[in-house]
Design a protein around this motif. Structure first.
Motif, PDB file in Angstrom:
ATOM      1  N   SER A  20       0.824  -1.211   0.000  1.00 41.85           N
ATOM      2  CA  SER A  20       0.000   0.000   0.000  1.00 41.85           C
ATOM      3  C   SER A  20       0.860   1.264   0.000  1.00 41.85           C
ATOM      4  O   SER A  20       0.374   2.349   0.274  1.00 41.85           O
ATOM      5  N   ILE A  80      -1.351   2.871  -5.821  1.00 41.34           N
ATOM      6  CA  ILE A  80      -1.418   2.440  -4.429  1.00 41.34           C
ATOM      7  C   ILE A  80      -2.650   1.574  -4.223  1.00 41.34           C
ATOM      8  O   ILE A  80      -3.777   1.978  -4.504  1.00 41.34           O
ATOM      9  N   LYS A  81      -2.419   0.377  -3.731  1.00 44.28           N
ATOM     10  CA  LYS A  81      -3.524  -0.556  -3.482  1.00 44.28           C
ATOM     11  C   LYS A  81      -4.065  -0.317  -2.086  1.00 44.28           C
ATOM     12  O   LYS A  81      -3.320   0.033  -1.179  1.00 44.28           O
ATOM     13  N   SER A  82      -5.351  -0.545  -1.922  1.00 43.70           N
ATOM     14  CA  SER A  82      -5.898  -0.403  -0.570  1.00 43.70           C
ATOM     15  C   SER A  82      -5.478  -1.609   0.243  1.00 43.70           C
ATOM     16  O   SER A  82      -5.469  -2.724  -0.244  1.00 43.70           O
ATOM     17  N   SER A  83      -5.121  -1.335   1.476  1.00 42.79           N
ATOM     18  CA  SER A  83      -4.627  -2.414   2.333  1.00 42.79           C
ATOM     19  C   SER A  83      -5.797  -3.165   2.938  1.00 42.79           C
ATOM     20  O   SER A  83      -6.547  -2.624   3.734  1.00 42.79           O
TER      21      SER A  83
END
Length: 199
Positions: A20, A80-83
């Motif tokens: 993230s 950015i990936k969501s955590s």
């Protein structure tokens, strides 16, 4: 068994946190420790460094950005990936008692502590804070001299493991007291230099 599961969960949570991040979005050591605590996992900075190295070995390009805030990020991660982390387990008091506690240790080699009743003072640059705290752990007293230079008071330590770590700090960590301890380190370096004389 509980400890093994605990360790696996720790590195998975760390991996997801790093996924993230990006060059402009870092995660600090403190944030990592706080997130692990939320999941009932106690860890020391040194064990986090080890996990980061393990993830690097498996191909993750994890880098550290200095400055404020300084922290770790996954290089080349532009989106950015969501955590998304697993739901926290609800642990009863009896289950907590069964879990093996995380061993809190430091990087100091026990055989190299000369005398627990005697202390040694070191000065170090603020950007080395993580490495210094990981090495000395809870056996030290940390003081902030100013924003750029800090001090740490530790048990009197001497030997090749400690000197090797000190050398790896590239002059950013230095022994200031006692003078005998600084002289012993200097003599150690001189003896190494003599081994390579004439090459």
């Amino acid at each position: 068994m509980a400890k093994s599961h605990n360790q696996k969960a720790k590195i998975l949570i760390l991996e997801q946190m790093l996924c993230s991040t990006g060059e402009n979005c870092v995660v600090t050591m403190q944030e990592i420790l706080e997130r692990l605590t939320e999941y009932g996992i106690r860890a020391e900075r040194k064990s986090i460094y080890d996990d980061i190295e393990a993830l690097r070995d498996f191909g993750m390009d994890i880098r550290f950005r200095r400055g404020k805030p300084g922290g770790y990020y996954l290089a080349g991660n532009t989106e950015i990936k969501s955590s998304v982390l697993p739901e926290k387990e609800t642990v009863s008091e009896s289950q907590k008692a069964e879990k093996e506690p995380e061993v809190v240790s430091s990087g100091i080699h026990p055989d190299e502590i000369q005398d627990m009743s005697k202390t040694m003072k070191l000065h170090y640059k603020s950007e080395r804070r993580d490495e210094v705290e990981a090495y000395f752990g809870t056996r030290a007293e940390y003081k902030e001299k100013d924003s750029n230079e800090l001090t740490v008071i530790v048990p009197l330590t001497a030997g090749p493991y400690f000197y090797g770590w000190l050398t790896a700090m590239n002059g950013d960590v230095r022994i200031s007291k006692p003078k005998k301890a600084a002289a012993a380190y200097r003599d150690y370096l001189k003896s190494l230099a003599r081994e390579y004389k004439g090459i």
